[in-house]
Structures are given as structure tokens and as C-alpha cells.
Design an enzyme around this catalytic site. Structure first.
Site, PDB file in Angstrom:
ATOM      1  N   GLY A 173      45.786 -61.746  34.013  1.00 33.29           N
ATOM      2  CA  GLY A 173      47.239 -61.904  34.108  1.00 33.29           C
ATOM      3  C   GLY A 173      47.742 -61.764  35.535  1.00 33.29           C
ATOM      4  O   GLY A 173      46.956 -61.588  36.475  1.00 33.29           O
ATOM      5  N   TYR A 174      49.051 -61.834  35.696  1.00 37.34           N
ATOM      6  CA  TYR A 174      49.638 -61.742  37.040  1.00 37.34           C
ATOM      7  C   TYR A 174      49.456 -60.350  37.644  1.00 37.34           C
ATOM      8  O   TYR A 174      49.101 -60.215  38.813  1.00 37.34           O
ATOM      9  CB  TYR A 174      51.129 -62.090  37.003  1.00 37.34           C
ATOM     10  N   ARG A 230      39.860 -63.833  27.118  1.00 37.71           N
ATOM     11  CA  ARG A 230      39.730 -65.307  27.102  1.00 37.71           C
ATOM     12  C   ARG A 230      38.626 -65.837  28.003  1.00 37.71           C
ATOM     13  O   ARG A 230      38.078 -66.902  27.761  1.00 37.71           O
ATOM     14  CB  ARG A 230      41.063 -65.947  27.550  1.00 37.71           C
ATOM     15  N   CYS A 281      59.275 -52.699  37.033  1.00 36.99           N
ATOM     16  CA  CYS A 281      59.606 -53.139  38.401  1.00 36.99           C
ATOM     17  C   CYS A 281      61.078 -52.913  38.741  1.00 36.99           C
ATOM     18  O   CYS A 281      61.414 -52.352  39.791  1.00 36.99           O
ATOM     19  CB  CYS A 281      59.225 -54.597  38.586  1.00 36.99           C
ATOM     20  N   SER A 330      38.724 -59.564  30.520  1.00 32.53           N
ATOM     21  CA  SER A 330      39.573 -60.618  29.959  1.00 32.53           C
ATOM     22  C   SER A 330      38.972 -61.038  28.631  1.00 32.53           C
ATOM     23  O   SER A 330      37.763 -61.259  28.541  1.00 32.53           O
ATOM     24  CB  SER A 330      39.627 -61.819  30.910  1.00 32.53           C
ATOM     25  N   ASN A 371      58.045 -57.463  42.634  1.00 30.94           N
ATOM     26  CA  ASN A 371      57.826 -56.931  41.275  1.00 30.94           C
ATOM     27  C   ASN A 371      56.354 -56.736  40.943  1.00 30.94           C
ATOM     28  O   ASN A 371      55.990 -55.864  40.151  1.00 30.94           O
ATOM     29  CB  ASN A 371      58.468 -57.852  40.230  1.00 30.94           C
ATOM     30  N   ALA A 396      52.070 -64.387  32.879  1.00 25.36           N
ATOM     31  CA  ALA A 396      51.434 -65.702  33.017  1.00 25.36           C
ATOM     32  C   ALA A 396      51.388 -66.476  31.702  1.00 25.36           C
ATOM     33  O   ALA A 396      50.839 -67.578  31.651  1.00 25.36           O
ATOM     34  CB  ALA A 396      50.015 -65.518  33.545  1.00 25.36           C
ATOM     35  N   SER A 404      57.839 -64.514  37.869  1.00 26.27           N
ATOM     36  CA  SER A 404      56.545 -63.860  37.615  1.00 26.27           C
ATOM     37  C   SER A 404      56.727 -62.567  36.828  1.00 26.27           C
ATOM     38  O   SER A 404      55.761 -62.039  36.273  1.00 26.27           O
ATOM     39  CB  SER A 404      55.800 -63.578  38.927  1.00 26.27           C
TER      40      SER A 404
END
Ligand SMILES: NC(=O)c1ccc[n+]([C@@H]2O[C@H](COP(=O)([O-])OP(=O)(O)OC[C@H]3O[C@@H](n4cnc5c(N)ncnc54)[C@H](OP(=O)(O)O)[C@@H]3O)[C@@H](O)[C@H]2O)c1
EC number: 1.2.1.38
Length: 343
Positions: free
Chosen positions: A11-12, A36, A147, A34, A310, A184, A180
Site C-alpha cells: 500500500g501507500y 496479493r 495524518c 503482501s 500525510n 491505493a 493519497s
């Protein structure tokens, strides 16, 4: 060397954690989890890490034991997996909303569901060194704040610490965030056609970070959140009424006393120029939170402003800073990138 694992590494926030930890002189990334992409190269998902690492993602089952694990998972997933990761790492740093609120009633009101691990809530120390540094030195469970909450809390903290705000009126926080901030995962709101040019109010009341701001400051807080054109960056414009007799000098002194020695909070106080108030544009990629204020002494109305990236001070950077504190390392280690200008 600290052995560290990132969960939710595709992810981000996971990508930012990898970027910071791969450049950290005292950390070795031993796991990037992950579901995936197990077996796939990290730089296939995070192209900015090409030639920085040959690492591949792994599944949760294959993740090695580590000194610290970072949970960059969706909300609710962290609290279902917390026991699994606690048993495999000395320190857990959770970046989700799952362990930020310590009151289960407040959690229910803001998340609309029951907490699945309420007994652990009091064991988590907030990953915000500016307010909780001493407690972080011995914390094995760390919950990194949201954030926008981080930007608002850092902007308002000096006023609360010096008892300058009229407590009955509390604070109103007008927050803006880049795209963002929603991660994602594709969705209609993240389509370029829908997002480009947007100034979209997505949470006029009861944003979850509102509860965090009130918890950290012990002050009634109301927050609105608006999505704007940027990819990265969050800015919080915090409105409060000051106690009678409080002037600009008192506010300036409060900010200086709280932040003069802080490595990642900069007080922005310029009379002229386009960057005389905190602006996330010059903070992208950096771990700084810029804070500033403007006061109308006639009406006692104060605007305190916080700005950050963020994904960095609003997430991954704050987590790495907290890890540095926890491990007794220099607090700025791996976090000294100053941002870009122009951008
Ligand atoms: N974006 C921000 O600005 C920001 C700032 C501070 C904190 N946060 C918080 O940090 C967390 C991660 O945010 P993000 O923006 O990085 O989100 P994201 O881009 O959507 O990434 C989340 C990752 O979690 C994994 N994941 C998804 N569903 C899962 C499941 N059911 N079980 C296990 N893993 C799952 C996904 O990878 P795989 O499916 O490959 O496992 C995904 O890469 C969130 O809780 C968010 O609230 C975000």
C-alpha cells in the site's frame, strides 16, 4: 541492526515505510508482507525503489521474526491480526485507526462498531514523540495517530499546554487532504476524472480524526475534512478563541517553548512571501510538520495552522521516528530528507 517487517507493504503507507526503512542506517527490512504479491519484487509495486532493493514480498506465514513490525493495514484488519504480530515481534507499530482511541464508547461512536481487542487499548502508546516521548521509550505497542489529527494536534498543542484557549468554545479544525490519504485501493472517488480539480467536503462532521484531536488535547474539537487537488499533503486550519488578555507575544512564546528543541516541528513565522504560513507543498517526502498562527487581538480569534506530508509525518515517518525513540537511537536517523522546492 534492527530487523524490521512491514505488513500491508504493497500500500501507500507500506511503500513509504519501505522507502524510509531501506535508507535507515540501523534497520534491515527482513519482511515485506503482501497477500496479493507474495514472491513478486517490491519495485514492481513501488517503482521509486528500483535499484534500491532486490527484496520480494512475502506472505504473512513466511514473515520472519523481527525486532519491530509495522502494521500498514486497513482499519479493522489490524485488530484481528494484532495477537499474531505481537507474538512475532518485540515492538508493534500500528498505523491504522484501530488502537488510537482509548475509550471504547468513543470508538463505537466514530467507527460504528465494537472494538475487537478492547483490553489492549490502554497498552498502546501514541506514536507522537512531541507529546509522548518519555512513554515511547519503553512502549512495546505503539499506535501512530492519523495524518490530519497529527497536523491539528501539533498546531494546537502549545496553546493547550500554556492554557491560552477559552476551553468552553474548544477548537474547530478545517482539514484539507490530498488523494493519497485514501490509500491505493481504486474507487470512484479516486478516478482522475472525479478527483481532478476537486474541493470535495467528504466529512463535514464526525471525521474519525476529530475524536483523536479531542483525546490528545483534552479539548472539545469539531473537524471538517475536504479532499483537494493534491496527491500528497494535509493542512489543518484550527480556529479557537483565546482567553481574555492573551496576545501575540504569549502565543509566540508558547510555540517557542514547545517546539524550539523539536527536530521535526518548525515554527513558520514570516511577515512576507508566499510561504509565510505552513504549506504542505514544500514538505512532500519530508518528516517535518510546519506550524504557524495568526491572531486577531481585537476579537481574540486565533487560527493555528499545521501542514505535513500525510504519508510521512502523517504516517510512515512518524512511525520511524517513534521507533528511533523506542530503540534509543538518534531521533532523526533515516528521516533527514528536507523536501523539494520547487515542486
Ligand atoms: N494514506 C495515508 O495518508 C495514511 C496516513 C496515515 C495512516 N494511514 C493508515 O494506514 C493504513 C494503510 O493505509 P494506506 O493508505 O497505505 O492503504 P492502502 O494503500 O489501501 O494499503 C493497505 C494495504 O493493506 C493490505 N490489505 C488490504 N486488505 C487486507 C486484508 N483484508 N488483510 C490483509 N491485508 C490487507 C493491502 O495489501 P495486500 O492486499 O497485498 O496484502 C494494501 O496494500 C490504513 O489503516 C490508513 O488509515 C494512512
Amino acid at each position: 541492526m534492527l530487523r524490521v517487517t512491514v505488513v500491508g507493504a504493497a500500500g501507500y503507507i507500506g511503500g513509504e515505510l519501505l522507502r524510509l526503512l531501506l535508507g535507515h542506517p540501523e534497520a534491515e527490512v527482513v519482511g515485506a508482507v503482501s497477500s496479493r504479491f507474495p514472491g513478486k519484487r517490491i519495485d514492481g509495486v513501488h517503482p521509486n525503489l528500483r535499484s534500491v532493493t532486490d527484496l520480494t514480498f512475502c506472505s504473512a506465514e513466511d514473515a520472519p521474526e523481527s525486532d519491530a513490525v509495522f502494521l500498514a493495514l486497513p482499519h479493522r484488519v489490524a485488530m484481528t491480526q494484532i495477537e499474531q504480530w505481537r507474538s512475532r515481534a518485540g515492538v508493534v507499530l500500528d498505523l491504522t485507526g484501530d488502537f488510537r482511541l482509548h475509550d471504547t464508547e468513543v470508538f463505537r461512536r466514530y467507527y460504528g462498531e465494537e472494538h475487537l481487542a478492547p483490553k489492549l487499548l490502554d497498552d498502546f502508546v501514541p506514536g507522537l514523540p512531541e507529546l509522548y516521548r518519555e512513554r515511547l521509550r519503553t512502549a512495546d505497542l505503539i499506535s501512530v495517530p492519523g495524518c490530519m489529527a497529527t497536523a491539528a494536534v501539533l498546531a494546537l498543542h502549545p496553546l493547550v499546554a500554556h492554557d491560552l484557549i477559552d476551553p468552553e468554545r474548544g477548537a474547530q479544525v478545517d482539514a484539507k487532504t490530498g488523494s493519497s490519504g485514501s490509500g491505493a485501493t481504486a474507487g470512484q472517488a479516486n478516478l482522475h476524472a472525479e478527483r481532478s480539480g476537486a474541493m470535495r467536503v467528504f466529512a463535514p462532521t464526525r471525521h474519525r480524526h476529530e475524536a483523536e484531536i479531542a483525546q490528545h488535547l483534552g479539548l472539545p474539537a469539531a473537524m471538517t475534512a475536504t479532499g483537494v487537488e493534491a496527491v500528497r499533503g494535509a493542512q489543518t486550519l484550527c480556529h479557537a478563541t483565546l482567553r481574555p488578555g492573551v496576545g501575540t507575544k504569549d502565543v509566540r512564546r508558547a510555540f517557542r517553548e514547545c517546539y524550539a528543541a523539536e527536530p521535526f516541528v518548525r515554527i513558520v513565522a514570516h511577515q512576507r512571501g508566499i510561504y509565510r504560513y505552513p504549506d504542505p507543498k514544500i514538505l512532500l517526502g519530508s518528516n517535518f510538520c510546519d506550524v504557524g498562527f495568526a491572531l486577531d487581538e481585537d476579537t481574540r480569534r486565533l487560527s493555528a495552522i499545521g501542514a505535513l506530508d500525510n504519508l510521512v509525518k502523517g504516517g510512515a515517518g512518524n512511525a520511524v521516528q517513534s521507533l528511533n525513540v523506542r530503540m534509543g537511537l538518534p531521533e532523526t536517523l533515516g528521516l533527514t530528507f528536507p523536501g523539494l522546492h520547487p515542486l
